[in-house]
Design a protein around this motif. Structure first.
Motif, PDB file in Angstrom:
ATOM      1  N   ASN A  25       0.781  -1.245   0.056  1.00 15.72           N
ATOM      2  CA  ASN A  25       0.162  -0.355  -0.118  1.00 15.72           C
ATOM      3  C   ASN A  25       0.875   1.610   0.056  1.00 15.72           C
ATOM      4  OD1 ASN A  25      -2.637  -0.725   0.501  1.00 15.72           O
ATOM      5  ND2 ASN A  25      -1.777  -2.206   2.032  1.00 15.72           N
TER       6      ASN A  25
ATOM      7  N   LEU B  77       0.422   4.603  -1.607  1.00 19.59           N
ATOM      8  CA  LEU B  77       0.030   5.491  -1.125  1.00 19.59           C
ATOM      9  C   LEU B  77      -1.068   5.682  -0.046  1.00 19.59           C
ATOM     10  CD1 LEU B  77      -1.905   5.099  -4.179  1.00 19.59           C
ATOM     11  CD2 LEU B  77       0.871   5.830  -4.252  1.00 19.59           C
ATOM     12  N   TYR B  78      -0.415   5.107   1.009  1.00 22.11           N
ATOM     13  CA  TYR B  78      -1.510   5.198   2.703  1.00 22.11           C
ATOM     14  C   TYR B  78       0.314   5.410   3.230  1.00 22.11           C
ATOM     15  CZ  TYR B  78      -3.875   2.596   6.262  1.00 22.11           C
ATOM     16  OH  TYR B  78      -4.198   2.907   7.439  1.00 22.11           O
TER      17      TYR B  78
ATOM     18  N   TYR C 147      -4.293   8.785   2.373  1.00 21.05           N
ATOM     19  CA  TYR C 147      -3.693   8.800   0.844  1.00 21.05           C
ATOM     20  C   TYR C 147      -2.889  10.027   0.094  1.00 21.05           C
ATOM     21  CZ  TYR C 147      -6.977   5.371   2.630  1.00 21.05           C
ATOM     22  OH  TYR C 147      -8.032   3.829   3.063  1.00 21.05           O
TER      23      TYR C 147
ATOM     24  N   PHE D 207      -2.017  10.956  -2.597  1.00 19.40           N
ATOM     25  CA  PHE D 207      -2.828  10.595  -4.345  1.00 19.40           C
ATOM     26  C   PHE D 207      -2.089  12.147  -5.390  1.00 19.40           C
ATOM     27  CE2 PHE D 207      -7.176   8.215  -3.292  1.00 19.40           C
ATOM     28  CZ  PHE D 207      -6.286   7.482  -2.395  1.00 19.40           C
TER      29      PHE D 207
ATOM     30  N   THR E 112      -0.592   8.242 -10.241  1.00 18.93           N
ATOM     31  CA  THR E 112      -1.239   7.366  -9.061  1.00 18.93           C
ATOM     32  C   THR E 112      -3.046   7.246  -9.470  1.00 18.93           C
ATOM     33  OG1 THR E 112      -1.749   8.684  -7.347  1.00 18.93           O
ATOM     34  CG2 THR E 112       0.066   7.492  -7.692  1.00 18.93           C
TER      35      THR E 112
ATOM     36  N   SER F  53      -4.453   1.547  -6.506  1.00 22.96           N
ATOM     37  CA  SER F  53      -5.249   1.154  -5.540  1.00 22.96           C
ATOM     38  C   SER F  53      -5.248   1.961  -4.122  1.00 22.96           C
ATOM     39  CB  SER F  53      -5.500  -0.572  -4.984  1.00 22.96           C
ATOM     40  OG  SER F  53      -5.519  -0.425  -3.260  1.00 22.96           O
ATOM     41  N   GLY F  54      -5.291   2.520  -3.753  1.00 23.08           N
ATOM     42  CA  GLY F  54      -5.140   3.932  -2.377  1.00 23.08           C
ATOM     43  C   GLY F  54      -4.665   2.142  -1.313  1.00 23.08           C
TER      44      GLY F  54
ATOM     45  N   GLN G 121      -9.679   3.447  -4.684  1.00 22.18           N
ATOM     46  CA  GLN G 121      -9.448   3.375  -5.773  1.00 22.18           C
ATOM     47  C   GLN G 121      -9.087   5.444  -5.824  1.00 22.18           C
ATOM     48  OE1 GLN G 121      -8.690   0.653  -6.189  1.00 22.18           O
ATOM     49  NE2 GLN G 121      -9.401   0.920  -8.429  1.00 22.18           N
ATOM     50  N   CYS G 122      -7.483   5.764  -6.360  1.00 21.55           N
ATOM     51  CA  CYS G 122      -8.037   6.702  -6.076  1.00 21.55           C
ATOM     52  C   CYS G 122      -8.655   7.455  -7.930  1.00 21.55           C
ATOM     53  CB  CYS G 122      -6.249   6.825  -6.693  1.00 21.55           C
ATOM     54  SG  CYS G 122      -5.374   8.502  -6.934  1.00 21.55           S
TER      55      CYS G 122
END
Length: 298
Positions: free
Chosen positions: A80, A82-83, A155, A157, A161, A165-166, A231-232
């Motif tokens: 993950n 982006l998280y 997240y 983003f 991206t 998926s975030g 989702q981004c």
């Protein structure tokens, strides 16, 4: 219940909403809470505090240590990327809330907002638990002593991206989750009974409630443990605030005797939340698959 849309439950309209609540648990495994008592101003102030805490330098965020695995700071990972998140266990404890604030050098104003929000959201999640029990004609105090985990999520983003998926598809391991999602940035999706993902659009001033794996075990399979993902959708920062009603501290989770009979045999072996959580982590089964490993012997 509107087709294709997560149902909304009016928290002020009970017992009138009991049937709708049961249906939401059985069909969706999630629902919106409207007409709650938490002021919109407090929700907005808490979101501002969350943004500021998650913008802290990484060396400060890393002070937010685990009490149980995954309860403290979670840095971006390969799975993950982006998280990231900060959290505490147990948010029903004023001492734990104070410790969380101290770890992050929270200002007096930030402490005040966090304490107010923690108390208000803990009262709300206990009220929801009581209404869930009441919907099944059971003791409304069943979940009063169960601990709650608190997690604030960010997240990161970017234009590159969008469409990715975030956070991975998963179910929550605990009993239920109450989520203040980002009222400006969408991306949350839940899986419906057909296996399709349904967007959960932002709705200012409401909370989303998800049922987790413990709810599936406790209800003897009557309720859904909803799969969901983020989702981004756009290149911006998205934040959310989640509170998890986990499971009893030491006792096993098993269905009330009213849920087990010749037509509804026991589906899952009794298990403590801690043992189930460790099973999920060790087997890397994050989307409800771990339940198959605790099936009751026929």
């Amino acid at each position: 219940m509107v087709e294709g849309r997560v149902p909304a439950i009016d928290i002020q309209d009970f017992p009138g909403q009991y049937q709708k609540l049961r249906e939401a648990c059985e069909v969706w495994g999630c629902f919106r809470i409207v007409n709650h008592k938490i002021p919109l101003e407090l929700m907005s102030e808490m979101k501002a505090v969350v943004r500021s805490l998650l913008d802290l330098p990484s060396d400060i965020k890393k002070r937010n240590s685990d009490v149980i695995t995954g309860s403290g700071y979670m840095a971006p990972s390969e799975k993950n990327p982006l998280y990231e998140a900060l959290g505490l266990y147990d948010m029903g404890s004023p001492q734990a809330v104070q410790a969380f604030c101290s770890q992050l050098d929270a200002s007096p104003h930030q402490r005040e907002i966090i304490e107010k929000y923690a108390q208000a959201i803990h009262e709300l999640i206990m009220d929801i638990g009581a209404k869930l029990a009441g919907s099944m004609e059971l003791d409304s105090k069943l979940f009063m002593e169960w601990p709650c985990q608190f997690r604030i999520n960010k997240y990161n983003f970017t234009p590159e991206t969008i469409g990715s998926s975030g956070v991975q598809i998963h179910t929550d391991s605990g009993f239920l989750t109450i989520l203040q999602d980002d009222e400006n940035v969408g991306g949350l999706e839940v899986m419906d009974s057909s296996g399709a993902f349904i967007p959960v659009d932002p709705w200012t001033g409401t909370f989303l409630v998800n049922l987790g794996d413990m709810a599936k075990i406790w209800s003897n399979g009557r309720w859904c443990n909803v799969r969901h993902r983020v989702q981004c959708k756009e290149a911006t920062i998205r934040v959310s605030i989640a509170t998890f009603l986990l499971g009893p501290r030491e006792e096993v989770v098993e269905p009330p005797r009213e849920f087990v009979d010749s037509e509804h045999p026991l589906l899952f072996a009794p298990i403590t939340y801690e043992d189930f959580r460790k099973l999920r982590f060790s087997k890397k089964l994050q989307a409800g698959e771990a339940l198959a490993l605790v099936r009751a012997l026929s």
